[in-house]
Structure formats: C-alpha cells, structure tokens
Scaffold this motif. Structure first.
Motif, PDB file in Angstrom:
ATOM      1  N   PRO A   1       0.831  -1.201   0.000  1.00 39.83           N
ATOM      2  CA  PRO A   1       0.000   0.000   0.000  1.00 39.83           C
ATOM      3  C   PRO A   1       0.871   1.260   0.000  1.00 39.83           C
ATOM      4  O   PRO A   1       2.058   1.198   0.341  1.00 39.83           O
ATOM      5  N   LYS A   2       0.291   2.389  -0.379  1.00 36.54           N
ATOM      6  CA  LYS A   2       1.019   3.652  -0.447  1.00 36.54           C
ATOM      7  C   LYS A   2       0.303   4.707   0.394  1.00 36.54           C
ATOM      8  O   LYS A   2      -0.914   4.688   0.525  1.00 36.54           O
ATOM      9  N   LEU A   3       1.072   5.652   0.900  1.00 37.08           N
ATOM     10  CA  LEU A   3       0.522   6.795   1.629  1.00 37.08           C
ATOM     11  C   LEU A   3       0.500   8.045   0.763  1.00 37.08           C
ATOM     12  O   LEU A   3       0.066   9.108   1.214  1.00 37.08           O
ATOM     13  N   SER A   4       0.964   7.931  -0.464  1.00 36.53           N
ATOM     14  CA  SER A   4       1.099   9.076  -1.362  1.00 36.53           C
ATOM     15  C   SER A   4       0.749   8.620  -2.769  1.00 36.53           C
ATOM     16  O   SER A   4       0.853   7.431  -3.092  1.00 36.53           O
ATOM     17  N   MET A   5       0.317   9.560  -3.624  1.00 33.64           N
ATOM     18  CA  MET A   5       0.004   9.262  -5.019  1.00 33.64           C
ATOM     19  C   MET A   5      -0.963   8.080  -5.124  1.00 33.64           C
ATOM     20  O   MET A   5      -0.800   7.183  -5.945  1.00 33.64           O
ATOM     21  N   ARG A   6      -1.995   8.111  -4.302  1.00 35.80           N
ATOM     22  CA  ARG A   6      -2.897   6.967  -4.244  1.00 35.80           C
ATOM     23  C   ARG A   6      -3.834   6.923  -5.460  1.00 35.80           C
ATOM     24  O   ARG A   6      -4.312   5.853  -5.819  1.00 35.80           O
ATOM     25  N   ALA A   7      -4.103   8.077  -6.072  1.00 32.57           N
ATOM     26  CA  ALA A   7      -4.934   8.078  -7.276  1.00 32.57           C
ATOM     27  C   ALA A   7      -4.054   7.924  -8.511  1.00 32.57           C
ATOM     28  O   ALA A   7      -4.275   8.545  -9.545  1.00 32.57           O
ATOM     29  N   SER A   8      -3.062   7.090  -8.378  1.00 36.12           N
ATOM     30  CA  SER A   8      -2.100   6.831  -9.445  1.00 36.12           C
ATOM     31  C   SER A   8      -1.589   5.419  -9.243  1.00 36.12           C
ATOM     32  O   SER A   8      -1.953   4.750  -8.277  1.00 36.12           O
ATOM     33  N   THR A   9      -0.751   4.967 -10.145  1.00 31.32           N
ATOM     34  CA  THR A   9      -0.209   3.616  -9.994  1.00 31.32           C
ATOM     35  C   THR A   9       1.268   3.617 -10.303  1.00 31.32           C
ATOM     36  O   THR A   9       1.712   4.200 -11.294  1.00 31.32           O
ATOM     37  N   GLN A  10       2.046   3.027  -9.404  1.00 29.80           N
ATOM     38  CA  GLN A  10       3.483   2.831  -9.603  1.00 29.80           C
ATOM     39  C   GLN A  10       3.782   1.351  -9.402  1.00 29.80           C
ATOM     40  O   GLN A  10       3.180   0.705  -8.538  1.00 29.80           O
ATOM     41  N   CYS A  11       4.718   0.858 -10.182  1.00 32.99           N
ATOM     42  CA  CYS A  11       4.917  -0.590 -10.233  1.00 32.99           C
ATOM     43  C   CYS A  11       6.386  -0.977 -10.185  1.00 32.99           C
ATOM     44  O   CYS A  11       7.285  -0.155 -10.404  1.00 32.99           O
ATOM     45  N   GLU A  12       6.582  -2.264  -9.915  1.00 30.64           N
ATOM     46  CA  GLU A  12       7.872  -2.897 -10.153  1.00 30.64           C
ATOM     47  C   GLU A  12       7.743  -3.742 -11.408  1.00 30.64           C
ATOM     48  O   GLU A  12       6.799  -4.524 -11.557  1.00 30.64           O
ATOM     49  N   ILE A  13       8.671  -3.558 -12.321  1.00 30.34           N
ATOM     50  CA  ILE A  13       8.692  -4.313 -13.575  1.00 30.34           C
ATOM     51  C   ILE A  13       9.767  -5.377 -13.492  1.00 30.34           C
ATOM     52  O   ILE A  13      10.910  -5.092 -13.127  1.00 30.34           O
ATOM     53  N   LYS A  14       9.410  -6.594 -13.828  1.00 30.78           N
ATOM     54  CA  LYS A  14      10.370  -7.684 -13.962  1.00 30.78           C
ATOM     55  C   LYS A  14      10.537  -8.000 -15.449  1.00 30.78           C
ATOM     56  O   LYS A  14       9.554  -8.180 -16.178  1.00 30.78           O
ATOM     57  N   LEU A  15      11.773  -8.063 -15.883  1.00 31.15           N
ATOM     58  CA  LEU A  15      12.110  -8.391 -17.263  1.00 31.15           C
ATOM     59  C   LEU A  15      12.925  -9.676 -17.238  1.00 31.15           C
ATOM     60  O   LEU A  15      14.067  -9.685 -16.764  1.00 31.15           O
ATOM     61  N   VAL A  16      12.328 -10.748 -17.704  1.00 34.40           N
ATOM     62  CA  VAL A  16      12.977 -12.060 -17.670  1.00 34.40           C
ATOM     63  C   VAL A  16      13.065 -12.598 -19.090  1.00 34.40           C
ATOM     64  O   VAL A  16      12.061 -13.011 -19.685  1.00 34.40           O
TER      65      VAL A  16
END
Length: 400
Positions: free
Chosen positions: A217-232
């Motif tokens: 969960p996030k406490l900031s930028m909640r009306a947005s989406t940030q991700c971790e990208i995996k490149l395999v």
C-alpha cells in the motif's frame, strides 16, 4: 488536436485567482488564458467531485484518459503524429491546473507525454513514431518509462538491467521500480545497459517475460499507480532499440521535460491548498469571529500567497526561456527544487488552518502534501537538484 479558445473561455479568463497578488494573468496571452481555463473547467467538473474517492480507494481512473486526449493534453508539447504542438507555457499552465486536482493525475500526463512519448519522439525511428505516437496522443495506447531500479534511483548509471544481442534480437533482463502506469501500459520505454552503453528499447507490454506489479500500500500518489517491472529473457527484434541515442543523455532529455512540468504542477497543488484554507478561514468561527480575522492566520495566508506568486513567476520565466530555446538544465533544477520545497510547506501550513478537519478527504491540503512527498522525490530529489545547482555555482561536482 488543439485547444482552440471559445467565447466562453475568453470570458472565464478574466477570473482572478484569490492568491494572485501581482496580476499574473496580465503576463499571459488570451490564447494561454483560454487554454488554462479550459483545463481548469475540466478539473472542476470531472476531477474534483471524484478525487477523494479515487484517492481513498487507491484507484487510477482510466476512464478519464480519453478525456485527456480530447483536450489535447497527451504529448501536447510535441508536434505532428496527432499531437497538439502547444508551447512550453501552454503545457505548464495545463500541468498546474491538473495538479490542482491531484498530483497523480498530472503525473499520468507527464509519464505519457513528457517521458514515454518524448523518448520515442526524440530518439525513436520514424517507424516507431508512426506506430505509437498517434495512438498515444489519442489515448488509445498508454506508455510508461522504465529507468529507476531498486538500487539505482538518483544514480541511473549504476543500473543493472542489461540487454544482450542474440543474433539479430535483443534479450532484456532486469528489474525496474517505481514505474508509473506500468501495469496499465501498452508500451514501455525501457533503459538498459548494453556492451555499447545505455540504450532505450520500445517494449510492447504483452511481450513474454514482461510483468508489472503495483507497489502497495502507499501513503502518497494513491490516485495513481506505480509498479515494479520484472524483465525475464524479454526477446525483442533489432528494431526495438531507439536508434537515435546512446548513453544517459537519452533518458535525461526526457527527465528534463518531466521536471519542467513539475515546476508548474507543484504550484497548482499549492494554490489549491491555499484556496481551501482561505475559504475555510473566512467561514470558521473561533472565539466569536472568523479565523481570517486573526493576525496569525493572516500571516500564514500572506506567506503562502507570496510563495505561490513567486513560484508561478519562476515557472513562467522558465517557460518563456524554454519556448525561446534558451532553457538550461540547471534552471530546471532551480525551478524543481524551489517549487517542490515551497509547495509542500504551503500545503502543510494550509492544513494547520483547517485544524482537525484538515485530516479528512473533504479538504485537499493534506492529500496534496502527501502527494508532494512523491513529487519531491521523483525526477531528481532535493539533494540531486541541490548538487546540480552547487556545481553550477562553484564549478565543482560533488556527487561522489
């Protein structure tokens, strides 16, 4: 797509912001005022009634992307390929109005236009531009920009994502983190080390081996989406590489576009927080009189308004320089550092005027302040921009 002024737009442009102490609007053309007021109206009608819900539910409203496109906001500073071809000042004014609604929604426009679309427009082949830019400008395709890694934030030269050749193909492996829109994007611009230096790659997100997981969960930028990208073992054809640039100057050119938008956007958030506090102070009674009638409250309001005025004047100066082709990277750092720093102070101070009511989503200052913690961090932290300016002043780099 253009933002042509209407008679209504021109009429609305005469509205004076309550924080405007220096007749800022007199520095803008009729076309600039009309554009600003169209975006302001959109924020008032479409974003404000819904932002508390989106923020509380940590939801990015994909349904507004076509509306952004209709307004010509996606890649609006780019020319051709369906883009609006607006000026830097136009873009800045739009960014300020969007962030007055919410930083997360302005960030969408920034990631789409200033980062992903700019990377393709500046560094891509004609085929890449034709394939992606018209669809992205129309909101039919969403893009993301993969530079930051778990252990490579302020120092992108230490990235470990690597692209190796396998015959004519490229094979990408690595991890990117804090990548906006990555889980809803149709295309990712991924920066990776190669034997010849850092290169950018256009990666359709349906490519096998690409996965994006939202960070929660996030406490900031909640009306947005940030991700971790995996490149395999992501296999790409030879023409997936951006052909016009090698080295970190490629992503840095895009980051400067995004940083410029932040100079304006943060002041939009600050202005909105100020206006909320000003309105509340006139209505809230304490000890038999409105809060606005007390000296301490007036000092807070004056200090906030002065910094908002200075911040917008700084943003406009940088915009005029950019439109004239004279804007320097250190000047962008001056704007990003100052306006982020002052905006978060303003939002926190505005919350104090609201008292306990200020911690609810009925009011905007604390939401803006929480968002600005992220804005202050991405596209270069305070520390990074301080060192950029320090090097400009002294001639000595102090990054290492």
């Amino acid at each position: 797509m253009t933002l042509a002024p209407s008679s209504t737009d021109v009429a609305e442009a005469t509205t004076v912001d309550p924080s405007d102490l220096v007749s800022f609007d007199s520095l803008l053309s009729a076309a600039e005022l009309a554009l600003r007021d169209r975006v302001r109206s959109f924020v008032r009608e479409e974003i404000r009634p819904n932002i508390a819900k989106w923020y509380e539910e940590a939801t990015f409203p994909l349904e507004i992307v076509p509306e952004f496109a209709k307004l010509g906001l996606l890649g609006m500073h780019l020319k051709g390929y369906g883009c609006a071809g607006r000026t830097a000042v136009d873009y800045g004014l739009a960014a300020a109005e969007l962030e007055a609604g919410d930083s997360g929604l302005r960030t969408f426009v920034s990631v789409q236009g200033s980062l992903a679309m700019t990377a393709i427009a500046k560094h891509g082949s004609e085929e890449q531009k034709l394939e992606w830019l018209p669809r992205m400008a129309a909101g039919e395709a969403i893009g993301c920009f993969g530079l930051t890694e778990p252990s490579a934030g302020s120092d992108p030269s230490s990235m470990t994502t690597f692209a190796r050749r396998d015959g004519q193909d490229w094979i990408l492996n690595g991890t990117k983190r804090w990548i906006g829109l990555a889980n809803v994007a149709h295309v990712a611009v991924i920066w990776a080390q190669t034997e010849a230096g850092v290169r950018g790659f256009v990666v359709p997100t349906h490519t096998p081996g690409y996965t994006a997981t939202p960070i929660e969960p996030k406490l900031s930028m909640r009306a947005s989406t940030q991700c971790e990208i995996k490149l395999v073992d992501v296999r790409l054809p030879a023409d997936a590489a951006l052909p016009e640039v090698t080295g970190l100057k490629g992503p840095f050119a895009c980051l400067n576009e995004a940083r410029y938008g932040i100079v304006w956007g943060t002041m939009g958030a600050a202005r909105d927080a100020f206006e909320d506090a000003l309105s509340y102070s006139k209505e809230r009674l304490q000890f038999g009189r409105p809060l606005s009638g007390y000296q301490l409250t007036q000092q807070k309001l004056v200090d906030m308004a002065l910094e908002i005025n200075k911040g917008f004047l700084l943003a406009l100066q940088l915009g005029r320089l950019k439109d004239a082709g004279r804007l320097q990277p250190h000047q962008i750092s001056a704007g990003k550092l100052n306006n982020c720093r002052e905006a978060i102070k303003i939002c926190r101070e505005a919350r104090t005027i609201l008292g306990g009511n200020g911690i609810t989503l009925e009011h905007s200052p604390l939401r803006h302040a929480n968002n600005l913690e992220s804005v202050r961090t991405y596209e270069g932290t305070d520390e990074v921009h301080t060192l950029i300016l320090g090097q400009k002043l002294t001639g000595t780099g102090a990054f290492r």
